[in-house]
Each structure stands twice: as C-alpha cells, then as structure tokens.
Design an enzyme around this catalytic site. Structure first.
Site: not given
Ligand SMILES: Cc1ncc(COP(=O)(O)O)c(C=O)c1O
Length: 407
Positions: A124, A201, A204, A227, A365
C-alpha cells in the site's frame, strides 16, 4: 467459550447494515477500505464522552484518572491482541499511515546513502511513500520484491533482494488488493540473518487472522482501528523494546518529554516518547472495545465464514466472460479483486451501487502493483464477519446486470 457466529444477531448490532441504498438492502463489500462499527463501539465512545472524559496522564482529578485508566486499559487490550510482551511495546497513532511514518522517521537518522530498504511491489502507498522519503532525503535505495504468477510473494526474489546493505524490510502481512498472506516469520528470518529490521504492515492481516508478534519475530507491527470494527483516527504500532529504544521520537510536544530547558530536552520512555500531545483518547477506548468485540468469536470460525463468502463469490464470477481475478495465492484472505474486459472498474462500482452493493474501484493505493498487473484500476469486493451468502448472491446478480449494461 466463544460466542456463536449467529449472523442475524451479529448484523443486528451494526445499525448501518439495515440501511437501504437506492431502494435495495445495503450490501457492504468495501470492508478492506473500512469496516462498519458495532453498537458496542459506538456506545462505548459516547458513554466515555458523557461520563468520564478529560485529558489523560495530566490531571490528578477524578475524571482525568478515569479517562487515563480507560485509555491505558485499551493499550492493554491491544497488547494482548498482538501478544506483545508489555504495554510499553504498544504505541497509539492515528492509523497505519501514521504508524509507518513514525517508524520510517524514527529510523531516518540511521540511514546512510546506499543503505537498502526492501519492499514488495504489492505494498500500500502507506508502506511505500515513507520509505521514498528516506530515499529522497537520506540516499536510501529501495529494492523491490516481485510476485509469483498467482500473486504470492516471490520468496526467491526476496532472498536475493536482502543483502549486506539491507537496513530494513517493510512488508505487508496481507495485501489489500490480492489478499495474499505473506510468510512473515520467514521474512523475519531472512532479514534478521542480514542484520535488518522488519516492519509488518498488518492493516489487513490483523482483521482476519490471530497475530502473535513475538512468534512472528517482527521488530515492528502496524495496524489500524477503523478496519478492525473500531473508530477512525486510531492505530497501533508494536515495537520491540530494543527497536523502541533505538528509535528517535517522531513528533515533539507534551507528554513525550522528561525535562525541557532552554537549551536541552530529554525524552520520556516508551510508549509516551512516541505519543506527543493529547492522544486520540476516545478513539483508543473505542478501539479497545472493538478488539474485545472481535475476540468474543472464534478466529478460525470467523476465518472459515469469510473464506466461505469469498469462495461463493469466486464461484459466481467463474462463468463470466472476460473476467479476470487478480490474486489466487494459496492461503489468501477474503479479498476478491477483479477486472472485466471492456468495462472500467469505476463504471462497475457505480452500477453496483444502483443495486445497493458497495465495492471499491480504483488503484487501491497500490500503483506499483497496478503496474505489475498491467492495469490502472481494478474492482474489489472484500468480506467481513457480518456478510452473508445472500449478499454474495445479490452482488453476483447485480454484477451480471451491470455487465449487460456496460458491454
Ligand atoms: C495494507 C494497508 N496498509 C496501510 C493502510 C493505511 O491505513 P490507514 O489509512 O488507516 O492509515 C491500508 C488502508 O487501506 C492498507 O490496506
């Protein structure tokens, strides 16, 4: 004993699920972007604000003590959720994005020109751009690990990318696009053998599988509240005692200091060293309640339910001409990303919305991954505990209608 997975009872706890959208019952399949919130979370935030709200760690009055107790109880819940050794290992941030920025910025001082940071191409942007900052500002070199044909992380490529110059490996534990689950323990083994730290990370993964940060051996683990059926504006960073000790504070302000004079500053210990200013108090408390809510259920049963929804939806797509599913790695999670030849994903999502079905369309993203897949955007349906077979059938039916209109 775990609470039974009674979908009618669970759905009754999510008031938003009884909404109609464009005259149809809402089918919410955009859970990988953000999950809906149960009454327990909504009510806990309101209750705290109504009865025991004040700033934390600052006062000696009753309300401040009660708010601090609730805030620190949420930290303990997050600690137990990740099986971190101590509450000092758990930092609250405003989400995964801030969490990863915190880690990258904490490390920046250690980076010399030519030092390498290893990422996968399915990250992401939150787990890419903070490392680009280190490239732009400190001369770090980004090394990219590819995928196998089915969307799994290419472990041979990873082994080749990690070398004596590797300082850091930052990798998703579960892709938000492909649903791929990575072998984090093996990633850690390879990285640590080269003397590099690892950030997972878990934005998910933490939603869909039990996470034990000590068993994984990661230096850093990041997750995001919204999430996890919790509020927005709250996330968690786990760091090992050693990593936190080495790390520079991310932001300066109240609470993160020990002594401030005109010409000198010394810092508080973790976690406070990384929580400058008034933290997201109500949000942290809401997240604690959300994690407790999730943990009423048996994780394996929830996983089987979500994968059942995925399999049903995957089967429904099978007959559709010109439809490609992206990401079929063994052991993947309940995220179904697809392209339909001749139809733009935005048009698909817009038409599905007419039938009350909420899915995601776009680059998610994850532009390097889109490049790798040879597309600019895809459509994505992602499943959560409260989704049902009936909803999957409504999605497949709506998609068939959308396809007729578009092609
Ligand atoms: C794999 C992953 N990393 C990071 C993020 C970023 O999370 P946040 O927007 O809550 O900071 C997301 C959110 O879509 C994600 O799916």
């Amino acid at each position: 004993m775990s609470r039974p997975l009674d979908l009618a009872a669970i759905r009754a706890e999510f008031p938003i699920l009884s909404r109609e959208i464009n005259g149809h019952p809402l089918v919410y399949f955009d859970n990988a972007a953000s999950a809906q919130k149960p009454d327990a979370v909504i009510d806990a935030i309101a209750h705290q604000a109504r009865t025991a709200y004040a700033n934390v760690h600052r006062g000696i009055h009753t309300l401040s003590n009660e708010a601090t107790e609730a805030y620190e109880a949420a930290r303990e819940t997050a600690r137990a959720f990740l099986n971190a050794p101590a509450h000092e290992n758990i930092l609250f941030t405003k989400g995964s994005t801030e969490g990863i920025n915190l880690v990258a910025s904490a490390l920046a001082g250690e980076i010399q020109p030519g030092d390498e940071i290893v990422l996968s191409i399915m990250e992401h942007h939150s787990n890419i751009v903070p490392w680009h900052f280190l490239r732009e500002r400190h001369g770090a070199v980004l090394r990219w690990v590819g995928l196998t044909e089915d969307g799994a992380l290419d472990m041979a490529d990873l082994a080749g990318a990690i070398g004596p110059k590797t300082r850091f490996v930052a990798m998703t534990h579960m892709s938000n696009v492909l649903g791929t689950v990575t072998d984090m323990a093996e990633i850690v083994r390879l990285a640590h053998a080269a003397g590099a730290q690892v950030l997972a990370d878990g934005s998910q993964a933490a939603v869909h599988m039990p996470v034990d940060v000590q068993a994984l051996g990661v230096d850093w683990y990041v997750m995001t509240g919204h999430k996890l059926y919790g509020p927005t504006g709250i996330g968690v960073v786990y760091g090992t005692a050693e990593a936190l000790d080495r790390a520079r504070p991310y932001q300066g302000g109240g609470e993160m200091i020990e002594i401030v004079t005109r010409d000198r500053v010394t810092y508080n210990t973790a976690p406070h060293k990384f929580e400058a200013g008034t933290p997201p108090i109500l949000e942290a408390i809401g997240l604690g309640v959300a994690l407790d809510w999730m943990q009423q259920f048996d994780a394996a049963e929830v996983h089987a339910h979500e994968m059942g929804l995925y399999a049903r939806a995957r089967e429904g797509l099978r007959g559709i001409n010109g439809l490609t599913v992206h990401g079929e790695a063994p052991g993947k999670g309940a995220v179904l990303t697809f392209s339909l030849e001749g139809a733009h994903p935005h048009d698909i999502a817009q038409l599905l919305d007419r039938y009350g079905v909420a899915i995601r369309a776009g680059h998610h993203c994850a532009q390097p991954l889109m490049d790798h897949l040879g597309v600019t955007a895809t459509a994505r349906a992602s499943f959560a505990i409260y989704n049902t077979d009936t909803e999957v059938d409504a999605f497949i039916e709506a998609l068939a209608k959308a396809r007729k209109m578009l092609l």
